[in-house]
Design an enzyme around this catalytic site. Structure first.
Site, PDB file in Angstrom:
ATOM      1  CG  ASP A 157       1.581  -7.817  15.303  1.00 48.73           C
ATOM      2  OD1 ASP A 157       2.011  -6.806  15.904  1.00 48.73           O
ATOM      3  OD2 ASP A 157       0.466  -7.854  14.757  1.00 48.73           O
ATOM      4  CG  ASP A 188       9.948  -2.852  13.273  1.00 48.53           C
ATOM      5  OD1 ASP A 188       9.063  -2.565  12.453  1.00 48.53           O
ATOM      6  OD2 ASP A 188      10.701  -1.990  13.779  1.00 48.53           O
ATOM      7  CG  ASN A 192      -3.377  -7.563   8.300  1.00 50.68           C
ATOM      8  OD1 ASN A 192      -4.417  -7.018   7.954  1.00 50.68           O
ATOM      9  ND2 ASN A 192      -3.059  -7.742   9.580  1.00 50.68           N
ATOM     10  CE1 TYR A 196      -4.522   3.065   8.229  1.00 47.25           C
ATOM     11  CE2 TYR A 196      -6.589   4.064   7.525  1.00 47.25           C
ATOM     12  CZ  TYR A 196      -5.848   2.940   7.838  1.00 47.25           C
ATOM     13  OH  TYR A 196      -6.423   1.700   7.761  1.00 47.25           O
ATOM     14  CE  LYS A 231      -3.689   0.816   5.578  1.00 45.77           C
ATOM     15  NZ  LYS A 231      -2.956  -0.477   5.691  1.00 45.77           N
TER      16      LYS A 231
END
Length: 255
Positions: free
Chosen positions: A38, A64, A91, A160, A164
């Site tokens: 992360d 990153d 994720n 977003y 996705k």
């Protein structure tokens, strides 16, 4: 159904909180060697601390996901240390603190930033992991998208929903490309879950009436948890899902 990942190596991106943390801990509980990355170093520390508290171990690194060189270096470190790479969970994602705005107010920079973490990250990690999985003749890649990628986003953030949806397209394409090498590629599309500070803010913004309306739109009339998402991921990573690829599983309580 008892799942066992003993001897397997798992990478989970975006593991500083929420879904990523739950997924990492679940794999560790089932015997896997888990490596988590992360950009949130403090959150990664908490992920590791909570694992130790439960007698588990996860390796954490600050990476990153949009930096191709950093991604390659991390995957190389993992495969050198463990000799293998069995499962990749893409994720990392989210809205990066952005809020819904009219289309004409969205800058190109904001648009690209969301694509960078949600789509570029999944592509770069799959690209780095694929050679090792091909040599093994086996692998599992699980991407975490969103119900927003199958419909519209509750956030109202155009990038977003688009990112996705793009990630779901990438899942299906890679499933066909990597299938001949024994690698499955699947996607989990969560519904709304209060899993991190951003979703907590979103939940509070709805107010009592909006919260009630959201719950009434769910067949089971309740919100899920990060553990619900982790369970779906572990299934896709398991031997029981060996003949499943290119699929999107909505984990949303029923719509």
């Amino acid at each position: 159904m008892k799942l066992d990942f003993t001897g397997q190596t798992v990478i989970v991106t975006g593991g500083a909180h929420g879904f990523g943390r739950a997924i990492a801990h679940a794999f560790a509980q089932d015997g896997a060697a888990v490596w988590v990355c992360d950009t949130n170093a403090e959150g990664l520390g908490e992920t590791a601390r909570l694992a130790r508290q439960d007698g588990l171990k996860v390796e954490t690194r600050t990476v990153d996901v949009g930096d191709g060189a950093a991604v390659q270096a991390f995957v190389q470190e993992v495969t050198v240390a463990t000799g293998r790479l069995d499962v990749l969970v893409n994720n990392a994602g989210g809205v990066l603190g952005q809020v819904g705005r009219p289309l004409e107010e969205v800058s190109p920079e904001d648009w690209r930033a969301i694509f960078r973490v949600n789509v570029d990250g999944a592509f770069l990690f799959a690209q780095a992991a694929a050679p090792k999985m091909k040599r093994q003749g086996r692998g599992r890649i699980i991407n975490i998208s969103s119900g927003a990628g199958l419909g519209v986003s509750l956030t109202g953030i155009q990038a977003y929903a688009s990112a996705k949806a793009a990630q779901i397209g990438l899942t299906r394409q890679l499933a066909h490309e990597l299938g001949p090498f024994g690698i499955t590629v699947n996607n989990v599309a969560p519904g709304f879950v209060r899993s991190n500070p951003a979703t907590e803010r979103q939940w509070e913004s709805y107010g009592a009436l909006g919260q009630e309306q959201l719950l009434n739109g769910i067949a089971l009339k309740r919100l899920g948890s990060p553990q619900d998402i982790a369970s779906a991921v572990l299934f896709f990573a398991s031997e029981q899902a060996g003949w499943i690829t290119g699929q999107v599983l909505s984990v949303d309580g029923g719509k």
